[in-house]
Design an enzyme around this catalytic site. Structure first.
Site, PDB file in Angstrom:
ATOM      1  N   ASP A   1       3.563   3.935   1.527  1.00 14.89           N
ATOM      2  CA  ASP A   1       2.122   3.989   1.784  1.00 14.89           C
ATOM      3  C   ASP A   1       1.833   4.343   3.242  1.00 14.89           C
ATOM      4  O   ASP A   1       0.959   5.160   3.542  1.00 14.89           O
ATOM      5  CB  ASP A   1       1.465   2.640   1.442  1.00 14.89           C
TER       6      ASP A   1
ATOM      7  N   GLU B   1       3.035  -5.182   8.120  1.00 14.92           N
ATOM      8  CA  GLU B   1       2.712  -5.711   6.784  1.00 14.92           C
ATOM      9  C   GLU B   1       3.773  -6.729   6.326  1.00 14.92           C
ATOM     10  O   GLU B   1       3.452  -7.781   5.792  1.00 14.92           O
ATOM     11  CB  GLU B   1       2.608  -4.544   5.792  1.00 14.92           C
TER      12      GLU B   1
ATOM     13  N   TYR C   1       6.555  -8.078  -7.884  1.00 18.20           N
ATOM     14  CA  TYR C   1       7.113  -7.016  -7.034  1.00 18.20           C
ATOM     15  C   TYR C   1       8.413  -7.485  -6.384  1.00 18.20           C
ATOM     16  O   TYR C   1       9.429  -6.787  -6.408  1.00 18.20           O
ATOM     17  CB  TYR C   1       6.068  -6.654  -5.977  1.00 18.20           C
TER      18      TYR C   1
ATOM     19  N   HIS D   1       8.266   2.686  -7.357  1.00 16.69           N
ATOM     20  CA  HIS D   1       9.282   1.639  -7.170  1.00 16.69           C
ATOM     21  C   HIS D   1      10.636   2.241  -6.796  1.00 16.69           C
ATOM     22  O   HIS D   1      11.682   1.694  -7.137  1.00 16.69           O
ATOM     23  CB  HIS D   1       9.378   0.734  -8.413  1.00 16.69           C
TER      24      HIS D   1
ATOM     25  N   SER E   1      -5.323   0.625   0.643  1.00 14.26           N
ATOM     26  CA  SER E   1      -6.370   0.351   1.632  1.00 14.26           C
ATOM     27  C   SER E   1      -5.779  -0.365   2.847  1.00 14.26           C
ATOM     28  O   SER E   1      -6.198  -0.119   3.980  1.00 14.26           O
ATOM     29  CB  SER E   1      -7.483  -0.479   1.008  1.00 14.26           C
TER      30      SER E   1
HETATM   31  C1  GLA Z   1       3.355  -0.643  -3.491  1.00 18.87           C
HETATM   32  C2  GLA Z   1       4.185  -0.713  -2.220  1.00 18.87           C
HETATM   33  C3  GLA Z   1       4.959   0.596  -2.010  1.00 18.87           C
HETATM   34  C4  GLA Z   1       5.749   0.977  -3.270  1.00 18.87           C
HETATM   35  C5  GLA Z   1       4.852   0.906  -4.500  1.00 18.87           C
HETATM   36  C6  GLA Z   1       5.616   1.128  -5.777  1.00 18.87           C
HETATM   37  O1  GLA Z   1       2.351   0.318  -3.365  1.00 18.87           O
HETATM   38  O2  GLA Z   1       3.338  -0.928  -1.110  1.00 18.87           O
HETATM   39  O3  GLA Z   1       5.808   0.475  -0.897  1.00 18.87           O
HETATM   40  O4  GLA Z   1       6.872   0.161  -3.399  1.00 18.87           O
HETATM   41  O5  GLA Z   1       4.189  -0.344  -4.597  1.00 18.87           O
HETATM   42  O6  GLA Z   1       6.091   2.429  -5.851  1.00 18.87           O
END
Ligand code: GLA
Length: 380
Positions: free
Chosen positions: A170, A158, A219, A35, A125
């Site tokens: 990611d 995304e 989130y 985060h 994924s």
């Molecule tokens: C998810 C989001 C990432 C990141 C993590 C938390 O995986 O896709 O961008 O914010 O949560 O670290």
């Protein structure tokens, strides 16, 4: 048959000829730095030996025909008329949309998609599917492959097409990963430095077998709380506040916002320290930072869960475990542990058995070396 062979076999069965090109892009596990990416901060993920694969060949028209091995389903659409629907093909359409927004003209194609990254486990994924699409389409259309730019484009897919408000971690690690290494990524500059796993260690991923439906809303709520904290502290992002500066100013924040900010600010410091410890080969120090990260995510950021806490407690208690924490967005999904390499198999079995006993749930365990990022593969 491995996944690559299965993919080619299916391609030949679907289209009557071998694919013109083959790409793979990995899932990831984040070792520390949770985060922090949407706060312009630091993350330390590694690519894993589970990946999405895309085989394709060009067409002479604007059509796209895709077969997903994992769903045994075909999607057909036109590059000239992209429409939002639901399902696995949206990740691919999203990348096409983002490339078009970027001014790229693309060729039609037919392809087969397959992945062995567990879905919904917090191992990215969807980023793997986006990045493999970008990697393959870059090759098909003679576009330069620049990992940071392509990761940004996949994040846009995304955010703007799929509608999930994720950060950049990611897609960056899937695009830029390096074998044998985690990457310390600066999510503001979009630069990275490789950090080797400490010698004689292994990374064990422990899937709690729990999934949470409300991850997205929680989130987004955390993102807003972080923005509020940054605004109150008078900085563009929480990345711009050091732990010492925060200690001097935290009284200005109300208690919940204060805890959220404290997690992000302390996690950035832990992530930088973990990268330094990795370079020094200090597994013990990396492990302690991982343990502290978990406590902070659980107590200050409020994104852990009972199942994650159980898994992490069981892992931390095992001999040979340097440290363990929840990984990814939280609320379910996976924990990650850094363990002595020779203890890894026994560790995995013991923790899994203890977890079954404690929860009645059957966990999946993946032991993975850090894998390379997205690449074009030679046809097998
Ligand atoms: C998810 C989001 C990432 C990141 C993590 C938390 O995986 O896709 O961008 O914010 O949560 O670290």
């Amino acid at each position: 048959m491995n996944l690559q062979q299965q993919l080619i076999h299916t391609f030949v069965a679907q289209y009557g000829a071998a694919p013109a090109l083959l790409a793979r892009a990995p899932g990831r596990v984040n070792l520390i730095g949770e985060h922090t990416d949407y706060n312009d901060g630091f993350v330390l993920p590694m690519a894993i030996e589970r990946a999405a694969w895309l085989a394709l060949r060009p067409r002479d028209d604007d059509d796209v025909r895709l077969y997903a091995l994992d769903f045994a389903e075909t999607a057909v659409f036109s590059l000239a008329h992209l429409a939002k629907e639901a399902g696995w093909a949206e990740y691919i359409k999203g990348v096409i949309w983002a490339l078009q927004q970027d001014g790229r003209t693309l060729r039609g194609f037919e392809g087969v998609l397959a992945s062995d990254v567990p879905i919904g486990a917090g191992l990215s994924s969807s980023a793997a599917v986006e990045v493999v699409t970008a990697r393959a389409l870059a090759a098909l259309n003679d576009l330069p492959w620049q990992p940071a730019q392509m990761a940004r484009l996949c994040q846009r897919a995304e955010n703007g097409w799929v509608g999930v408000n994720c950060g950049i971690m990611d897609q960056m690690i899937s695009a830029a990963g390096q074998a044998g290494h985690a990457l310390l990524i600066d999510c503001r500059a979009l630069t990275w430095e490789a950090a080797p796993l400490p010698p004689q260690t292994a990374v064990v991923i422990l899937d709690t077998a729990t999934r949470r439906g409300l991850v997205d809303s929680a989130y987004n709520e955390r993102r807003r709380q972080c923005e509020t904290a940054a605004a109150l502290l008078g900085v563009p992002a929480l990345r711009d506040v050091s732990p010492a500066e925060f200690a001097a100013q935290e009284a200005r924040l109300e208690p919940l916002t204060c805890r959220r900010a404290r997690h992000v600010i302390s996690e950035n410091a832990r992530t930088l320290a973990a990268a330094t410890a990795m370079r020094a080969g200090d597994a013990r120090q990396v492990g302690q930072l991982m343990n502290a990260s978990h406590a902070s995510l659980r107590d200050d950021f409020g994104v852990s869960s009972a199942a994650l806490n159980t898994m992490v407690d069981l892992a931390q208690r095992q001999p040979g475990c340097y440290g363990a924490r929840m990984t990814g967005a939280g609320f379910g999904g996976c924990a990650v542990a850094l363990v002595q390499a020779q203890a890894a198999t026994h560790f995995a079995q013991t923790v899994a058995a203890a977890y079954v006993q404690a929860t009645g749930l059957q966990p999946q365990v993946i032991i993975s070396q850090p894998a390379p990022g997205a690449e074009i593969m030679p046809p097998a």
